[in-house]
Design a protein around this motif. Structure first.
Motif, PDB file in Angstrom:
ATOM      1  N   LEU A 133       0.793  -1.188   0.152  1.00 33.64           N
ATOM      2  CA  LEU A 133      -0.095   0.349   0.670  1.00 33.64           C
ATOM      3  C   LEU A 133       0.873   1.436  -0.490  1.00 33.64           C
ATOM      4  O   LEU A 133       0.226   1.627  -0.628  1.00 33.64           O
ATOM      5  CB  LEU A 133      -1.147   0.120   0.789  1.00 33.64           C
ATOM      6  N   ASP A 134       1.689   1.178   0.960  1.00 35.36           N
ATOM      7  CA  ASP A 134       2.821   1.999   1.107  1.00 35.36           C
ATOM      8  C   ASP A 134       3.885   2.353  -0.461  1.00 35.36           C
ATOM      9  O   ASP A 134       3.713   3.908  -0.715  1.00 35.36           O
ATOM     10  CB  ASP A 134       3.630   1.957   2.086  1.00 35.36           C
ATOM     11  N   VAL A 135       4.214   1.662  -0.820  1.00 37.50           N
ATOM     12  CA  VAL A 135       4.487   1.828  -2.551  1.00 37.50           C
ATOM     13  C   VAL A 135       3.681   2.673  -3.413  1.00 37.50           C
ATOM     14  O   VAL A 135       4.156   3.422  -4.040  1.00 37.50           O
ATOM     15  CB  VAL A 135       4.883   0.159  -2.741  1.00 37.50           C
ATOM     16  N   SER A 136       2.508   2.263  -3.650  1.00 39.91           N
ATOM     17  CA  SER A 136       1.777   1.972  -4.458  1.00 39.91           C
ATOM     18  C   SER A 136       1.138   3.863  -4.275  1.00 39.91           C
ATOM     19  O   SER A 136       1.447   4.680  -4.946  1.00 39.91           O
ATOM     20  CB  SER A 136       0.276   1.465  -4.298  1.00 39.91           C
ATOM     21  N   SER A 137       1.138   3.910  -2.951  1.00 42.08           N
ATOM     22  CA  SER A 137       0.442   5.653  -3.146  1.00 42.08           C
ATOM     23  C   SER A 137       2.152   6.095  -2.905  1.00 42.08           C
ATOM     24  O   SER A 137       1.764   6.983  -3.555  1.00 42.08           O
ATOM     25  CB  SER A 137      -0.170   5.690  -1.402  1.00 42.08           C
ATOM     26  N   ARG A 138       2.939   6.192  -2.520  1.00 34.47           N
ATOM     27  CA  ARG A 138       4.195   7.017  -2.788  1.00 34.47           C
ATOM     28  C   ARG A 138       4.720   7.113  -3.245  1.00 34.47           C
ATOM     29  O   ARG A 138       5.062   8.063  -3.682  1.00 34.47           O
ATOM     30  CB  ARG A 138       5.306   6.067  -1.443  1.00 34.47           C
ATOM     31  N   HIS A 139       4.607   6.066  -4.707  1.00 34.39           N
ATOM     32  CA  HIS A 139       4.956   6.247  -5.743  1.00 34.39           C
ATOM     33  C   HIS A 139       3.824   7.126  -7.018  1.00 34.39           C
ATOM     34  O   HIS A 139       4.192   6.892  -7.795  1.00 34.39           O
ATOM     35  CB  HIS A 139       5.775   5.332  -6.809  1.00 34.39           C
ATOM     36  N   GLY A 140       2.748   7.149  -6.675  1.00 37.98           N
ATOM     37  CA  GLY A 140       1.744   7.381  -7.016  1.00 37.98           C
ATOM     38  C   GLY A 140       1.283   7.496  -8.136  1.00 37.98           C
ATOM     39  O   GLY A 140       0.563   6.874  -9.045  1.00 37.98           O
ATOM     40  N   LEU A 141       0.543   5.603  -7.620  1.00 35.37           N
ATOM     41  CA  LEU A 141       0.201   4.869  -8.036  1.00 35.37           C
ATOM     42  C   LEU A 141      -1.768   4.376  -7.818  1.00 35.37           C
ATOM     43  O   LEU A 141      -1.110   4.226  -6.015  1.00 35.37           O
ATOM     44  CB  LEU A 141       1.050   3.512  -7.858  1.00 35.37           C
ATOM     45  N   SER A 142      -2.241   4.558  -8.384  1.00 37.83           N
ATOM     46  CA  SER A 142      -3.542   3.855  -7.797  1.00 37.83           C
ATOM     47  C   SER A 142      -4.205   2.735  -8.089  1.00 37.83           C
ATOM     48  O   SER A 142      -3.654   2.989  -9.630  1.00 37.83           O
ATOM     49  CB  SER A 142      -4.040   5.131  -7.038  1.00 37.83           C
ATOM     50  N   ARG A 143      -6.205   2.603  -7.529  1.00 38.47           N
ATOM     51  CA  ARG A 143      -5.712   1.093  -8.539  1.00 38.47           C
ATOM     52  C   ARG A 143      -7.192   0.448  -8.191  1.00 38.47           C
ATOM     53  O   ARG A 143      -7.528   1.012  -6.824  1.00 38.47           O
ATOM     54  CB  ARG A 143      -4.898  -0.161  -8.548  1.00 38.47           C
ATOM     55  N   THR A 144      -7.999   0.276  -8.672  1.00 38.63           N
ATOM     56  CA  THR A 144      -9.314  -0.510  -8.447  1.00 38.63           C
ATOM     57  C   THR A 144      -9.311  -1.908  -8.441  1.00 38.63           C
ATOM     58  O   THR A 144      -8.336  -1.995  -9.407  1.00 38.63           O
ATOM     59  CB  THR A 144     -10.649  -0.026  -9.176  1.00 38.63           C
ATOM     60  N   PHE A 145     -10.328  -2.579  -8.044  1.00 36.63           N
ATOM     61  CA  PHE A 145     -10.799  -4.140  -7.864  1.00 36.63           C
ATOM     62  C   PHE A 145     -11.631  -4.500  -9.251  1.00 36.63           C
ATOM     63  O   PHE A 145     -12.514  -4.019  -9.279  1.00 36.63           O
ATOM     64  CB  PHE A 145      -9.902  -4.215  -6.671  1.00 36.63           C
ATOM     65  N   GLN A 146     -11.482  -5.894  -9.302  1.00 30.52           N
ATOM     66  CA  GLN A 146     -12.425  -6.865 -10.414  1.00 30.52           C
ATOM     67  C   GLN A 146     -13.999  -6.430  -9.315  1.00 30.52           C
ATOM     68  O   GLN A 146     -14.964  -5.660  -9.769  1.00 30.52           O
ATOM     69  CB  GLN A 146     -12.414  -8.473 -10.087  1.00 30.52           C
ATOM     70  N   ASN A 147     -13.882  -6.335  -8.258  1.00 29.22           N
ATOM     71  CA  ASN A 147     -15.014  -6.547  -6.272  1.00 29.22           C
ATOM     72  C   ASN A 147     -15.178  -5.657  -5.911  1.00 29.22           C
ATOM     73  O   ASN A 147     -14.154  -4.757  -5.617  1.00 29.22           O
ATOM     74  CB  ASN A 147     -14.494  -7.411  -5.710  1.00 29.22           C
ATOM     75  N   ILE A 148     -16.336  -4.412  -7.147  1.00 36.52           N
ATOM     76  CA  ILE A 148     -15.927  -2.838  -5.511  1.00 36.52           C
ATOM     77  C   ILE A 148     -16.075  -2.856  -4.262  1.00 36.52           C
ATOM     78  O   ILE A 148     -16.533  -4.316  -3.230  1.00 36.52           O
ATOM     79  CB  ILE A 148     -17.445  -3.019  -6.108  1.00 36.52           C
TER      80      ILE A 148
END
Length: 333
Positions: free
Chosen positions: A163-178
């Motif tokens: 989670l830290d990598v994703s946010s800290r490096h400017g990445l964000s995502r959604t998943f198949q299930n809401i």
């Protein structure tokens, strides 16, 4: 000339000897919509998990703006948890082993209406411990503190690093299930992203322990609400800000979730099957919203099976099968 923003080189991951993804080499350009297609089990979501930091690749490198994405925890985080651990250990040894030390270090240093004298408390505590004939009170302190630190570090390393990598490096995502929270209003769901976001506005206004202590809660709450409404406006969901998002139709729930993903102010958004379960009209509305995000400077990588959406709105398409890329080209190719 197009600017390459994300590069994947020789990415591979295996689970118990089974190779799930292999020989992945591609790059995505700034402000591009890249679609990844392929049959179920092709490795598309696994690739997303690698890019976003949820999985660590067995081999290969990922570069964001020419710099490697690392999942290591910052030295600052380690030091903070070390201090926290030893503080707990210190308080533990005070309360368990020495009523005298508790009185000396805590009770006598607290005066109503004045600040607690931390420096004097530590000084007197260390002096007291050094004057003891035996070091036995210190041993459980060291053991207890070390156990706490190792436990905290393990939790951070295994569960929060991605989670830290994703946010800290400017990445964000959604998943198949809401994954919306029914207990919260739409804007409150977005507020979660605003709170943890690492974008420049977030760092200036709502992020950081020191700012949290300096800003009264009512001001921080207003900042979160204002920013959440801004992101809902971007996805044209502002009118649904005060309701339980799980009561909305499927397409609108997806838009709320995308609002939350952009609330962390990422450079790249990863959308995992955003049009799943939508009819053609809903998918087309989603495509128009994705184009709108592109016009605002976002770079988008999208896994999708809705081929009319893919062909109409993608700048480039990658085809995967059996964990590998078998084609990479333009929609008209």
């Amino acid at each position: 000339m197009k600017k390459s923003i994300l590069q994947l080189t020789e990415i591979e991951i295996n689970f118990g000897g089974v190779v799930a993804v292999k020989d992945i080499n591609f790059e995505i350009y700034e402000n591009e919509i890249l679609s990844i297609i392929g049959p179920n089990g092709a490795g598309k979501t696994t690739l997303f998990n690698i890019i976003s930091g949820y999985y660590r690749p067995s081999k290969g490198t990922i570069l964001l703006n020419g710099k490697p994405i690392k999942d290591s925890i910052k030295l600052k985080t380690i030091l903070i948890n070390l201090i926290y651990s030893f503080t707990l250990g210190f308080l533990g040894i005070i309360t368990i082993n020495s009523q005298e030390l508790w009185t000396l270090a805590i009770t006598d240093q607290y005066i109503i209406g004045e600040k607690f004298n931390y420096a004097n408390s530590v000084k007197l505590s260390l002096a007291h411990l050094s004057s003891l004939d035996s070091i036995w009170p210190i041993i459980p302190f060291i053991i207890f503190s070390t156990i706490i630190f190792l436990s905290l570090y393990k939790i951070l390393k295994e569960n929060l690093a991605g989670l830290d990598v994703s946010s800290r490096h400017g990445l964000s995502r959604t998943f198949q299930n809401i994954r919306l929270l029914p207990e919260l209003k739409s804007r409150e769901n977005i507020g979660i992203g605003v709170t943890i976001g690492r974008g420049p506005i977030n760092r200036q206004k709502t992020g950081g322990l020191s700012r949290g202590l300096l800003l009264p809660e009512n001001k921080r709450s207003k900042l979160r609400k204002d920013k959440a409404l801004t992101f809902l406006e971007i996805t044209q969901m502002l009118s649904e800000s005060e309701i339980d998002p799980t009561t909305l139709n499927y397409g609108h729930q997806r838009k709320i979730e995308i609002s939350r993903s952009i609330s962390t102010e990422p450079k790249i958004i990863l959308l995992d099957e955003p049009a799943a379960g939508m009819n053609d009209k809903e998918a087309d509305e989603l495509g128009a919203m994705i184009l709108s995000l592109k016009s605002k400077g976002y770079t988008i990588i999208m896994i999708e099976h809705h081929m009319s959406l893919v062909m109409k709105y993608s700048d480039r398409i990658i085809v995967m099968n059996n964990g590998s890329i078998i084609a990479d080209g333009l929609p008209n190719d």
